[in-house]
Design a protein around this motif. Structure first.
Motif, PDB file in Angstrom:
ATOM      1  N   TYR A   1      34.016  37.997  39.744  1.00 31.49           N
ATOM      2  CA  TYR A   1      34.380  39.227  40.444  1.00 31.49           C
ATOM      3  C   TYR A   1      34.778  40.286  39.423  1.00 31.49           C
ATOM      4  O   TYR A   1      35.523  40.006  38.488  1.00 31.49           O
ATOM      5  CB  TYR A   1      35.548  38.988  41.409  1.00 31.49           C
ATOM      6  CG  TYR A   1      35.145  38.206  42.626  1.00 31.49           C
ATOM      7  CD1 TYR A   1      34.662  38.844  43.760  1.00 31.49           C
ATOM      8  CD2 TYR A   1      35.227  36.822  42.638  1.00 31.49           C
ATOM      9  CE1 TYR A   1      34.278  38.127  44.878  1.00 31.49           C
ATOM     10  CE2 TYR A   1      34.841  36.095  43.754  1.00 31.49           C
ATOM     11  CZ  TYR A   1      34.377  36.753  44.870  1.00 31.49           C
ATOM     12  OH  TYR A   1      33.988  36.033  45.975  1.00 31.49           O
TER      13      TYR A   1
ATOM     14  N   ILE B   1      33.367  43.959  43.239  1.00 29.27           N
ATOM     15  CA  ILE B   1      31.946  43.620  43.282  1.00 29.27           C
ATOM     16  C   ILE B   1      31.791  42.210  42.740  1.00 29.27           C
ATOM     17  O   ILE B   1      32.452  41.843  41.763  1.00 29.27           O
ATOM     18  CB  ILE B   1      31.133  44.621  42.433  1.00 29.27           C
ATOM     19  CG1 ILE B   1      31.263  46.007  43.074  1.00 29.27           C
ATOM     20  CG2 ILE B   1      29.680  44.195  42.335  1.00 29.27           C
ATOM     21  CD1 ILE B   1      30.677  47.110  42.278  1.00 29.27           C
ATOM     22  N   LYS B   2      30.926  41.415  43.377  1.00 28.85           N
ATOM     23  CA  LYS B   2      30.686  40.049  42.904  1.00 28.85           C
ATOM     24  C   LYS B   2      29.426  40.040  42.051  1.00 28.85           C
ATOM     25  O   LYS B   2      28.388  40.557  42.449  1.00 28.85           O
ATOM     26  CB  LYS B   2      30.535  39.098  44.097  1.00 28.85           C
ATOM     27  CG  LYS B   2      30.552  37.648  43.691  1.00 28.85           C
ATOM     28  CD  LYS B   2      30.617  36.742  44.901  1.00 28.85           C
ATOM     29  CE  LYS B   2      30.747  35.301  44.471  1.00 28.85           C
ATOM     30  NZ  LYS B   2      30.731  34.395  45.611  1.00 28.85           N
TER      31      LYS B   2
ATOM     32  N   GLU C   1      32.303  43.929  47.721  1.00 31.67           N
ATOM     33  CA  GLU C   1      33.025  42.822  48.358  1.00 31.67           C
ATOM     34  C   GLU C   1      34.305  43.305  49.039  1.00 31.67           C
ATOM     35  O   GLU C   1      34.769  42.705  49.988  1.00 31.67           O
ATOM     36  CB  GLU C   1      33.396  41.760  47.314  1.00 31.67           C
ATOM     37  CG  GLU C   1      32.214  41.047  46.715  1.00 31.67           C
ATOM     38  CD  GLU C   1      31.565  40.053  47.655  1.00 31.67           C
ATOM     39  OE1 GLU C   1      32.279  39.373  48.412  1.00 31.67           O
ATOM     40  OE2 GLU C   1      30.323  39.969  47.649  1.00 31.67           O
ATOM     41  N   GLY C   2      34.899  44.369  48.513  1.00 29.87           N
ATOM     42  CA  GLY C   2      36.137  44.882  49.081  1.00 29.87           C
ATOM     43  C   GLY C   2      36.663  46.067  48.296  1.00 29.87           C
ATOM     44  O   GLY C   2      36.166  46.393  47.223  1.00 29.87           O
TER      45      GLY C   2
ATOM     46  N   GLN D   1      41.761  34.496  43.109  1.00 30.67           N
ATOM     47  CA  GLN D   1      40.523  34.754  42.366  1.00 30.67           C
ATOM     48  C   GLN D   1      40.814  35.721  41.226  1.00 30.67           C
ATOM     49  O   GLN D   1      41.404  36.773  41.441  1.00 30.67           O
ATOM     50  CB  GLN D   1      39.474  35.362  43.313  1.00 30.67           C
ATOM     51  CG  GLN D   1      38.142  35.639  42.669  1.00 30.67           C
ATOM     52  CD  GLN D   1      37.404  34.379  42.280  1.00 30.67           C
ATOM     53  OE1 GLN D   1      37.283  33.452  43.066  1.00 30.67           O
ATOM     54  NE2 GLN D   1      36.903  34.343  41.056  1.00 30.67           N
TER      55      GLN D   1
ATOM     56  N   GLU E   1      26.672  46.127  48.142  1.00 35.57           N
ATOM     57  CA  GLU E   1      27.043  45.523  46.856  1.00 35.57           C
ATOM     58  C   GLU E   1      28.552  45.319  46.726  1.00 35.57           C
ATOM     59  O   GLU E   1      29.020  44.739  45.749  1.00 35.57           O
ATOM     60  CB  GLU E   1      26.551  46.404  45.705  1.00 35.57           C
ATOM     61  CG  GLU E   1      25.034  46.547  45.690  1.00 35.57           C
ATOM     62  CD  GLU E   1      24.534  47.218  44.442  1.00 35.57           C
ATOM     63  OE1 GLU E   1      24.488  46.532  43.409  1.00 35.57           O
ATOM     64  OE2 GLU E   1      24.186  48.403  44.507  1.00 35.57           O
TER      65      GLU E   1
END
Length: 156
Positions: A98, A92-93, A38-39, A65, A36
């Motif tokens: 985001y 998390i996207k 993204e980074g 973003q 889940e």
């Protein structure tokens, strides 16, 4: 023979390995399914948002973003996260948006069988209990697994 194939499938499903990012929010040890995420970022400049709920720390620009940052401590109804060199934002996207979750520090990534995650206790506070989807038992530790969908819902 067909039954044997079904049993093998069930065994494979029962032994599914899940990886969790483990982190600390105040005194609470939490985890999120790594799929889940993204980074994970250091704390850059966060711009406050006028009129936002108290758990919204602000906005940050991540490579062009826009990311809304939630203070996970506040979101869970506890003290706000302490900003330090160890603090991180877990990205998390959610659809096209985001969201960043500010945490005190990230400890590790752990692999566990999905059956190691048990349902949260029945006596969990209803208002905060929706944020948890299970308890992960690893060795002598208990880690609260977060329900990302519920945490990311913006209060009206």
């Amino acid at each position: 023979m067909h039954m044997g194939a079904n049993l093998e499938t069930v065994v494979v499903q029962d032994n599914k390995i899940v990886k969790f990012l483990i982190f600390q929010v105040g005194e609470i040890c939490c985890g999120i399914d790594i799929l889940e995420i993204e980074g994970i970022n250091w704390i850059p400049a966060i711009t406050p948002v006028f009129g936002a709920p108290e758990y919204v720390k602000g906005l940050l620009n991540l490579r062009g973003q826009l990311v809304t940052v939630f203070d996970l401590g506040k979101r869970l109804g506890h003290e706000e996260c302490t900003l330090s060199k160890k603090s991180r934002i877990i990205i998390i996207k959610l659809g096209l948006e985001y969201i960043g979750l500010l945490v005190d520090y990230v400890t590790e990534v752990v692999s566990a069988l999905d059956k190691s995650v048990e349902p949260p206790p029945a006596n969990t506070d209803k208002s905060q209990g929706a944020y948890f989807c299970g308890i992960l038992k690893i060795e002598n530790r208990l880690t609260t697994i977060l329900n990302v969908e519920e945490i990311l819902k913006v209060d009206e």
